[in-house]
Design a protein around this motif. Structure first.
Motif, PDB file in Angstrom:
ATOM      1  N   ARG A   1      -6.913  25.017   8.842  1.00  0.00           N
ATOM      2  CA  ARG A   1      -7.450  26.123   8.051  1.00  0.00           C
ATOM      3  C   ARG A   1      -7.290  27.448   8.785  1.00  0.00           C
ATOM      4  NH1 ARG A   1     -13.221  23.521   6.008  1.00  0.00           N
ATOM      5  NH2 ARG A   1     -12.344  21.997   4.533  1.00  0.00           N
TER       6      ARG A   1
ATOM      7  N   SER B   1       1.006  21.539   2.927  1.00  0.00           N
ATOM      8  CA  SER B   1       0.095  21.686   1.783  1.00  0.00           C
ATOM      9  C   SER B   1       0.424  20.696   0.676  1.00  0.00           C
ATOM     10  CB  SER B   1       0.156  23.115   1.234  1.00  0.00           C
ATOM     11  OG  SER B   1      -0.227  24.052   2.209  1.00  0.00           O
TER      12      SER B   1
ATOM     13  N   GLU C   1      -6.171  25.717  -1.374  1.00  0.00           N
ATOM     14  CA  GLU C   1      -7.212  25.345  -0.406  1.00  0.00           C
ATOM     15  C   GLU C   1      -8.339  26.373  -0.350  1.00  0.00           C
ATOM     16  OE1 GLU C   1      -9.223  23.199   2.580  1.00  0.00           O
ATOM     17  OE2 GLU C   1      -7.649  22.619   1.172  1.00  0.00           O
ATOM     18  N   TYR C   2      -7.995  27.647  -0.470  1.00  0.00           N
ATOM     19  CA  TYR C   2      -8.991  28.690  -0.250  1.00  0.00           C
ATOM     20  C   TYR C   2      -9.654  29.189  -1.530  1.00  0.00           C
ATOM     21  CZ  TYR C   2      -7.793  28.875   4.660  1.00  0.00           C
ATOM     22  OH  TYR C   2      -7.620  28.548   5.982  1.00  0.00           O
TER      23      TYR C   2
ATOM     24  N   VAL D   1     -12.565  26.107   0.276  1.00  0.00           N
ATOM     25  CA  VAL D   1     -13.333  26.789   1.324  1.00  0.00           C
ATOM     26  C   VAL D   1     -13.566  28.253   0.929  1.00  0.00           C
ATOM     27  CG1 VAL D   1     -12.818  25.289   3.247  1.00  0.00           C
ATOM     28  CG2 VAL D   1     -11.147  26.990   2.614  1.00  0.00           C
TER      29      VAL D   1
ATOM     30  N   SER E   1     -12.287  31.913   2.444  1.00  0.00           N
ATOM     31  CA  SER E   1     -11.406  32.682   1.568  1.00  0.00           C
ATOM     32  C   SER E   1     -11.861  34.132   1.472  1.00  0.00           C
ATOM     33  CB  SER E   1     -11.387  32.050   0.173  1.00  0.00           C
ATOM     34  OG  SER E   1     -10.795  32.925  -0.774  1.00  0.00           O
TER      35      SER E   1
END
Length: 363
Positions: free
Chosen positions: A281, A325, A134-135, A139, A143
């Motif tokens: 998040r 996740s 995800e990071y 994003v 991150s």
């Protein structure tokens, strides 16, 4: 999915080999781990919803006017990297080169933040499960904020000035780093008058943020329906997990104020997810901080792990977040196709490389 499963198994095995502190090949295993996560994220194609948004911003960065326009909308660090890179290297590597540069930066920061950790492999395994995709794929600003903050925590006992500089960089990467400020504050162990000064400085920063980014923050609140409390739902399982974690924490002999505040902020973030889905998040970030401050020094032996309720509860919670996740990864493409929200072409699965991108020009 087969790609991600194979990647995870390979990286877990690499971390297992690197965890052998007596191994003469430990540095090689660590280098292999960081090289793989750097290349997989940096060479990605149409993977990650925000990848498309960053590409649009990259393509629109045609002069100082567009840079200032972007700086007026969001935190500056990413765009202060993007603009000079495009001026110098756009004709050579294009947007893919920019993703490689950011991925390299993420990898170096992660390596630096974890270099002195006693339980380094354990933390990196947690990071891989709940943060990496995800990071590092999506994003990017958040991150960088998380990684700068972890670097701040690494240097807090050796160089307060360096620690504060890293935290400022975290703030300039993403404003979500503000919620982690109490963790840094208690870790600095300052005299009372300095806490008063820093509290005033925080108020000043908050005022500046409100003045310069107030409209942006308000639009985010509206976009994520953060003012709507009608969707409040606090699952029973979540309350059980949090209750057990806190109970185990208070019975843990090796606890600190830093762990307490990191756990408190994580609990608030976890609770806030009952109001809005986007809060996931934030609680993923804060859980990474909880794991980092817990595992930085030697806190258990592998043989004693089963007799450590606090670490067992962290492990169970990590499994729960990992399940979230994986569920998102499996369902994302179909969900976006059915709902029309986001671009299903940029779902995490299937993974693709940069040369398969349908949206990058001349690369």
């Amino acid at each position: 999915m087969i790609f991600y499963l194979s990647l995870t198994i390979f990286l877990f095995f690499t971390l297992y080999l690197a965890s052998n502190k007596g191994s003469e090949y430990r540095l090689i295993y660590n280098f292999l781990f960081f090289s793989v996560i750097f290349l997989v994220a940096g060479l990605r194609g149409d993977v990650g919803q925000d990848t498309y948004n960053y590409q649009l911003q990259y393509d629109s960065m045609v002069g100082l006017g567009s840079l200032f326009e972007q700086l007026n909308k969001a935190e500056p660090i990413l765009y202060l990297i993007m603009y000079p890179y495009k001026l110098l290297f756009d004709d050579f590597l294009g947007f893919t080169g920019f993703l490689l540069l950011i991925s390299l930066m993420q990898t170096v920061l992660l390596s630096y933040a974890t270099k002195k950790m006693y339980h380094r492999s354990t933390f990196l395994a947690i990071y891989l499960v709940i943060i990496y995709l995800e990071y590092h794929f999506n994003v990017l600003r958040a991150s960088l904020a998380l990684l700068f903050f972890l670097c701040s925590m690494r240097t807090v006992t050796t160089s307060r000035k360096k620690s504060i500089v890293f935290f400022i960089l975290a703030l300039l990467s993403h404003l979500s780093a503000l919620v982690l400020f109490p963790v840094l504050l208690v870790s600095l162990k300052l005299k009372p008058r300095y806490y008063i000064f820093m509290g005033g400085a925080l108020v000043g920063v908050g005022a500046c943020v409100t003045i310069f980014f107030g409209d942006y923050i308000y639009s985010k609140f509206l976009g994520y329906n953060l003012f709507d409390t009608s969707s409040f739902d606090f699952p029973f399982l979540v309350s059980i997990l949090l209750s057990f974690l806190w109970l185990a924490f208070f019975f843990n002999k090796k606890k600190s104020s830093t762990q307490f505040f990191s756990l408190l902020i994580f609990s608030v973030a976890f609770f806030s997810s009952s109001f809005t889905a986007i809060a996931y998040r934030l609680y993923f970030m804060t859980f990474a901080v909880v794991a980092y401050v817990t595992l930085y020094e030697k806190v258990f032996n592998e043989k004693e792990f089963k007799s450590q309720p606090y670490f067992l509860s962290l492990f169970v919670l990590c499994l729960w977040l990992g399940f979230i996740s994986i569920k998102h990864l499996v369902q994302e493409r179909d969900d976006r196709f059915l709902t029309g929200k986001g671009r299903y072409e940029f779902s995490f699965s299937p993974y693709s490389l940069y040369y398969d991108s349908k949206y990058r020009k001349n690369e």
